[in-house]
Design an enzyme around this catalytic site. Sequence first.
Site, PDB file in Angstrom:
ATOM      1  N   SER A  58     102.490  30.026  90.502  1.00 10.56           N
ATOM      2  CA  SER A  58     101.404  29.935  90.315  1.00 10.56           C
ATOM      3  C   SER A  58     100.362  28.746  90.704  1.00 10.56           C
ATOM      4  O   SER A  58      99.198  28.686  90.584  1.00 10.56           O
ATOM      5  CB  SER A  58     101.221  29.725  88.490  1.00 10.56           C
ATOM      6  N   SER A  80      99.296  31.597  87.574  1.00  9.85           N
ATOM      7  CA  SER A  80      98.932  32.008  87.223  1.00  9.85           C
ATOM      8  C   SER A  80      97.208  31.147  86.618  1.00  9.85           C
ATOM      9  O   SER A  80      96.076  30.706  86.058  1.00  9.85           O
ATOM     10  CB  SER A  80      99.891  31.498  85.138  1.00  9.85           C
ATOM     11  N   LYS A 103      92.758  23.453  85.071  1.00 11.42           N
ATOM     12  CA  LYS A 103      93.159  25.046  83.941  1.00 11.42           C
ATOM     13  C   LYS A 103      93.410  24.926  82.588  1.00 11.42           C
ATOM     14  O   LYS A 103      93.523  23.755  82.663  1.00 11.42           O
ATOM     15  CB  LYS A 103      95.018  24.942  85.017  1.00 11.42           C
TER      16      LYS A 103
END
Lengths: 437, 437
Positions: free
Chosen positions: B174, B150, B80
Site C-alpha cells: 500500500s 490503499s 492518510k
Amino acid sequence: MVSTELYRLSACEIRDLLRSNTITVEEYAKSLLSRVSARDNTVKAWVYLSPEYVLEQARALDKTLKDNRGPLFGIAIGIKDIMNTKDMPTEYGSPIYKGNNPTFDSAAVGILRAAGALIFGKTTTTEFAAVQKGTKTANPHNPAHTPGGSSSGSAAAVADFQVTLSVGTQTAGSIVRPASFNGIYGMKPTWNSISPEGEKTFSIHNDTFGFFARTVKDLELFADIFSLQDDEMPRSVDLKESVFAVLNPTDILGEGSKAALGSAAQLLRDSGARVEMIDLPDIFAKIIDMHTEILAHDGRIAFYKEYRLAPEKLNSQLIEYVTNKHQLSRKNYVMYLEESSSLRPQMDRLLSGYTALIAPSTLDAAPQGLEYTGNPVCNSLWTALHVPVINIPGFQSSDMPVGVSLIAPRYHDRQLLKVCEKVGEVFTRNGGWTSKV
Amino acid sequence: MVSTELYRLSACEIRDLLRSNTITVEEYAKSLLSRVSARDNTVKAWVYLSPEYVLEQARALDKTLKDNRGPLFGIAIGIKDIMNTKDMPTEYGSPIYKGNNPTFDSAAVGILRAAGALIFGKTTTTEFAAVQKGTKTANPHNPAHTPGGSSSGSAAAVADFQVTLSVGTQTAGSIVRPASFNGIYGMKPTWNSISPEGEKTFSIHNDTFGFFARTVKDLELFADIFSLQDDEMPRSVDLKESVFAVLNPTDILGEGSKAALGSAAQLLRDSGARVEMIDLPDIFAKIIDMHTEILAHDGRIAFYKEYRLAPEKLNSQLIEYVTNKHQLSRKNYVMYLEESSSLRPQMDRLLSGYTALIAPSTLDAAPQGLEYTGNPVCNSLWTALHVPVINIPGFQSSDMPVGVSLIAPRYHDRQLLKVCEKVGEVFTRNGGWTSKV
C-alpha cells in the site's frame, strides 16, 4: 430479593437477576457505588469514576428494550486507564496525558460497550503500563501492601468488590501478578487474540489484553464477548483422567509461592489427577533476558512521540529506552525476535502433552509498600511465548493471597478455561485462602 | 523571489526559503491551496481539507518564535485517513466512522506536529487500508487510471504537487504500489521502526508506517524526524564500487515492469556498478501465500469490533475474515508466523551480500479504472519479511510511470537511503519518465 450486597455477586449472577427483572441496572450500580464509597479511601483503585455518570448510564441501560439488550447487559466493568474511552478521560498513568479525552473507544472497550456493558470507570495503571513504580492503589487485603501492577486498579477493584469485572493488559506480568497479589482470577489470553487497538503501546510483540474476575464462569463470559475460539471445540475435563505438569519450585521463589505450588500439586493428586513435577528445558531459560531486551527496543519506538512532546514528564527508564542508553543493537534484537518465535512452537508442543501446566504466578505474596509493584519474572516467559495464562487464586502466605498460573498452548484458551473450571474449584475450596474484605 | 509555483518545490527547498525568511508559511500554503483548487476536481485526493484551517495553522506557525521552530517548520504534509488527527475527522475510509473525531494524534502525526509540520489535510484510503476496492482518487498522470492503494490520496497528492510530503501505511503493497503508479518516491521502513499507534490496525504483524516524497533528500528529512537509526552510521556510496542484485523478470510481470527492471540493470552497469541478475531462492516463494493467510487471521481480530458495531457497513472480505469463512486454522497460523520469522534473517543475509537489491514495484504501470487499486503481489514478500523498501520512480510504460523497488536488510534504512540517493539520481535522470502534471 434486592440485597444491599449485590456488589458481592458475580457477573453471571447479576446477569440472571437483570434478565429476570429481579433487579434494575440502577439498583446494581448503586450497590457498587456504595461499596466504592465505603472503600475508596483505603483502596484508591480509580483514576476516574463519576457516580453521576454511572447512574446516568445505568438508567439509560434500564430503558433499553428487552430485545436490544446485549449479552453483557448492565454488567459493570472497570477499564484500565491505558485504554481509550469515548466518554471518560484517558491518561495512561502519565502526566503528559493529563485531561486527555480520546472521544472514542479502544477496540476492546467498544466491544464491551456494544455488548451492553456498563463502563464503570477508569482504574489506575503504572505509567504507560510500562514501569514497576506503583500507583496510589493499595492492596484491599492489606493496604500496606502493593496490589501489583501495571493493572493495579483493575485487579484491586475486582478483589474489593467495587466492580464485578475489569480489564487490563500484560506486557511482562501485569495481569497475572496483580491477580495473584489480590487473590482473584486474571486471564492473559493468547497474544493477538483480542485487538489491542486504542490502548497505549509499550511492546508491540508482547502487549496482551486480558481480564479479571472472581469466578471462572465470569472469565468465560469475557471469552464469549471477545469471541475467543480454539481450532477445536473444548472438551469437558475430568480431573481423574488429567495429567498436569507442575514446575519444580526454584530458589528464586519465596515460601508462599513454594507452598502454593506444593499444595497445588497435592490437591490435584488428591483429586485423582496425575501430576508430574518438571523443570523447564534449558532452552527456555534465556527467553526472559531476551524479553527484557525486546521490551527496551520496542519501548524505543513506542515512547518516541512522548519523548518528543515532553521528555521532562517521562519516566527515566522510558527515556533510556528511547535514547538507547544501553546501546542495544538491532542485530541482537532481530536475533531475539527470531529465537523467541522459534521457541513458541516448542513450548506449544511441550504443553500439549499435558492437561495444563502449573507454574508460580509471583515470587511470593504481595510485598509491603506501594512504591514497587513487584517482580514480573515469573510471568515474562509466558508473555513472550504468547501462551494463554490464568491466575488461579486460592492459596495464601502470611494472611495475603498467592495464586498459581495455569498454562496451555497458544490458541487453546477455551480449553484452558474448561480445565480452569475444575482446577479452580479445587484450589479455591481447599487451598487455604479466604478473602476477608 | 516569491514564486507562484512554490507548490512545485521539495520540502528541503521550502525549508530553506522559510528559514531564510524569503517566504512565509502562509505564502507557501496559499500556493499549495491554489494547486489543490486547480486540480482537486480531477485528482480528488482529499477526504478532508479545509483551506481556512490550513491558513489558520500557517499563520500560527508564522508567529512561532525563531528558536521554537522545529526541523519540519511549516512543511505541509498530507495524512492518510487511517491515522488519527486531533483537529480533523478520521474516517478510515469506512462509513462506520463517518464524522469520527479522535481529538488526539496518532504517534506519527504527533511526532510530525511536534516537529513543526503543517498538517495539511486527510487523504483518501481504501476501507481500513485493507481492501483493494478503489477510492474516488484518480491517477494525476491520467485520471482514467487508478493511483493505487490503499494510500491512494497520499501518493496522488504528492505526485500532483498538491502537497509536498505525505504519509501512508503498507500491509501488503500500500505504499510501494501507489508510489510506483504515481511516479514518486515511497518508503516503507523496516517494520516497527516507527510506532503505528493511533492508526487503524489490519495486520499487527505487517502494518507498516511510511512516507511519500518527490526527492530522496525529502525522504531523509522524514527519516530524521522519525529517528530512523541503523546500528552503524551509514557509509557513503560509490556506484563504481557497488554490487546490485536485480531480480530476473518473471512471467507475471507486464511489459512495463519488465522493461523497467531491464533499464534499471543497464543504467547501473552504465554507471560502473556490478549487477547480478538473480532469482530468489525457492524458500521465499511460499511467504506470499503465508502472508495472505496471516492477514486473514489478523483481520479476524482487527475488525471484530466493527463487526460487532455495524456488520452491514463492513466490506464482505473483512466479514469473511471475522467469521473465519474459509475455516482457517490457528494451527497453520502459528506455523506460518514461525516460518515467516525464520525466513527474515535468511533474507537479511541474502541482502547483506549486495549494495541493495532491485525488484519490481508493481506488475506494470497503473491499470485503467478506479475500481481496483492493483495487485500487491510484488510487495507482500518484502512487507512480510519486514525489510525496508523504497520505490524509485523514473521509468515509464504507455505514458504512465513505473518504478522499481530498492531493498536492504532490516534496520538498514539509513544505508538504503544513501544508496537511493545515487541510484535514484541515475534512474530519474535517465529512465525515461517525466511527469507532465
